[in-house]
Structures are given as C-alpha cells and as structure tokens.
Design a protein around this motif. Structure first.
Motif, PDB file in Angstrom:
ATOM      1  N   VAL A  78       3.072  -6.855  23.433  1.00 38.79           N
ATOM      2  CA  VAL A  78       2.100  -7.027  22.352  1.00 38.79           C
ATOM      3  C   VAL A  78       2.426  -8.339  21.646  1.00 38.79           C
ATOM      4  N   PRO A  79       1.443  -8.948  20.967  1.00 42.92           N
ATOM      5  CA  PRO A  79       1.728 -10.198  20.267  1.00 42.92           C
ATOM      6  C   PRO A  79       2.680  -9.977  19.096  1.00 42.92           C
ATOM      7  N   GLU A  80       3.616 -10.891  18.940  1.00 43.96           N
ATOM      8  CA  GLU A  80       4.526 -10.823  17.800  1.00 43.96           C
ATOM      9  C   GLU A  80       3.711 -10.900  16.512  1.00 43.96           C
ATOM     10  N   VAL A 105       7.187 -18.079  25.422  1.00 46.09           N
ATOM     11  CA  VAL A 105       7.811 -17.132  26.346  1.00 46.09           C
ATOM     12  C   VAL A 105       7.338 -17.459  27.760  1.00 46.09           C
ATOM     13  N   ARG A 106       8.294 -17.550  28.689  1.00 44.91           N
ATOM     14  CA  ARG A 106       7.986 -17.793  30.105  1.00 44.91           C
ATOM     15  C   ARG A 106       8.753 -16.753  30.909  1.00 44.91           C
ATOM     16  N   ARG A 117       0.978 -18.558  25.723  1.00 48.31           N
ATOM     17  CA  ARG A 117       0.506 -19.752  25.018  1.00 48.31           C
ATOM     18  C   ARG A 117       0.292 -19.511  23.528  1.00 48.31           C
ATOM     19  N   ALA A 118       0.054 -18.289  23.124  1.00 50.90           N
ATOM     20  CA  ALA A 118      -0.166 -17.937  21.717  1.00 50.90           C
ATOM     21  C   ALA A 118       0.148 -16.449  21.569  1.00 50.90           C
ATOM     22  N   VAL A 134      -2.394 -15.177  24.186  1.00 47.70           N
ATOM     23  CA  VAL A 134      -3.078 -16.034  25.139  1.00 47.70           C
ATOM     24  C   VAL A 134      -2.115 -16.254  26.297  1.00 47.70           C
ATOM     25  N   LEU A 135      -2.576 -16.002  27.522  1.00 46.67           N
ATOM     26  CA  LEU A 135      -1.688 -16.046  28.686  1.00 46.67           C
ATOM     27  C   LEU A 135      -2.157 -17.050  29.730  1.00 46.67           C
TER      28      LEU A 135
END
Length: 198
Positions: A78-80, A105-106, A117-118, A134-135
């Motif tokens: 989930v997004p931080e 994160v990669r 990306r976001a 965003v991936l």
C-alpha cells in the motif's frame, strides 16, 4: 483485466512470480469472483507474490474483500502515508505482511524490476488519488507505466528514461479521465509519431 469501472492488472514475471495490481470493485457484481479469480485459475496462477493496492478507492480494492482470504498472497503493498484500514476490512484484518512503499523503492521479481514512482511525499495531505502508488514494470527494453488514478499530470512520474530503444506501454491514469491529463501523459510517455513501431 476488464473489471468494468475500476482497474486490475496481472503481471506474470519471466522468471516466475506474479503480481496483482488492484482488483476492481465489488459493488456491481464482484469483479474478484466474476473476473479476477477465474482469470488467475485459467492461467494456472495459484499464488500472488505481491498484491499492490494503488489507492483506497473501492473500484480498485473492493473486490479483494472476499477473494483475499481465499487466495494465497505473500505480501500486500500500500502507499506510504495511507493506513491499511483505508483499504477495507479484508486488508485491515489480513494477517500477512503489509508493506508501505513510496517513490524510490525498486524490487527485482522474476527477472524484471518493479519501480515505485510515487508517492514521493507521503506525509502530505490531499486527495487519495494524488497520494496513490504509481508503478513501472521494467524488463529489458520494455517499460510498462501504471499510474493508478493520479490526477496531477505526469509530474508524479519523475524523470523519464532517455533510452532510445525503450518500448513503453502506458495505462492512462484515472481511467483516462480529463482531469488526469491523458494527453499530457501520452506526450510525456513519448510515442513514436510518423513511423511504425518496431
């Protein structure tokens, strides 16, 4: 996958492993039961390594409420800056690992790379769409862009690659809604004009 209003993507990585990004809605006929689970079964996919939920809107996570407990999932992303409880009772009650991710994160998965990306500034307020994940999925020269429902235009992406040979696939943000600037995203993605793609 065609889940109607909403979004759901399955990534099967070349060296093994599977990622499910969102899962559609449960409001107009459960997309998990109707589309996602039959598709996974038909492809012989018995386990999801990563379930990525881009943002807490029902048309992206709602169908998981019944299927999440029944389908083996190794990890949920989930997004931080957005609590897991915002993604509904199935995610709130799920006993497996939930990882919060942000820009930078990669992760190497099955010979490919997943790049987050976001969100770049997860502590900032704002609408859920703007705080979403965003991936980018990268494999060789292939780059698949999955910007969720971001509405602020392509600035959420960061720096685009300048590789001439890169081949990009863009899923327009927020289902192509005008407020998400689909034309701006298409231009930023850099389509080849005037000649046939290789």
């Amino acid at each position: 996958m065609n889940v109607g209003k909403g979004a759901a993507h399955v990534v099967s990585f070349p060296g093994g492993g599977h990622m499910l990004i969102d899962g559609g809605s449960a409001l107009r006929g459960d997309a998990g039961e109707r589309v996602v689970l039959p598709f996974l079964s038909g492809q012989g996919i018995r386990r999801i390594d990563v379930l990525a939920l881009t943002h807490p809107h029902e048309d992206h996570y709602g169908a998981r409420r019944r299927s999440l407990p029944r389908w083996p999932v190794r990890e949920v992303w989930v997004p931080e800056g957005i609590p897991r409880e915002a993604f509904g009772p199935a995610v709130a009650a799920w006993s497996g690992p939930v990882r919060t991710v942000r820009a930078g994160v990669r992760e190497r998965v099955g010979g490919a790379e997943v790049v987050v990306r976001a969100p770049a500034n997860p502590g900032e307020g704002g609408k859920a769409n703007e705080r979403g994940m965003v991936l980018e999925i990268r494999f060789g020269i292939l780059s698949v862009w999955l910007p969720g429902d971001v509405e602020g235009g392509a600035s959420a992406w960061g720096q685009a690659s300048s590789e001439d040979e890169e081949r990009r696939v863009l899923f327009l943000p927020h289902h192509g809604s005008p407020g998400a600037d689909p034309a701006g995203w298409a231009e930023f993605c850099g389509p080849v004009r005037g000649r046939r793609a290789k």
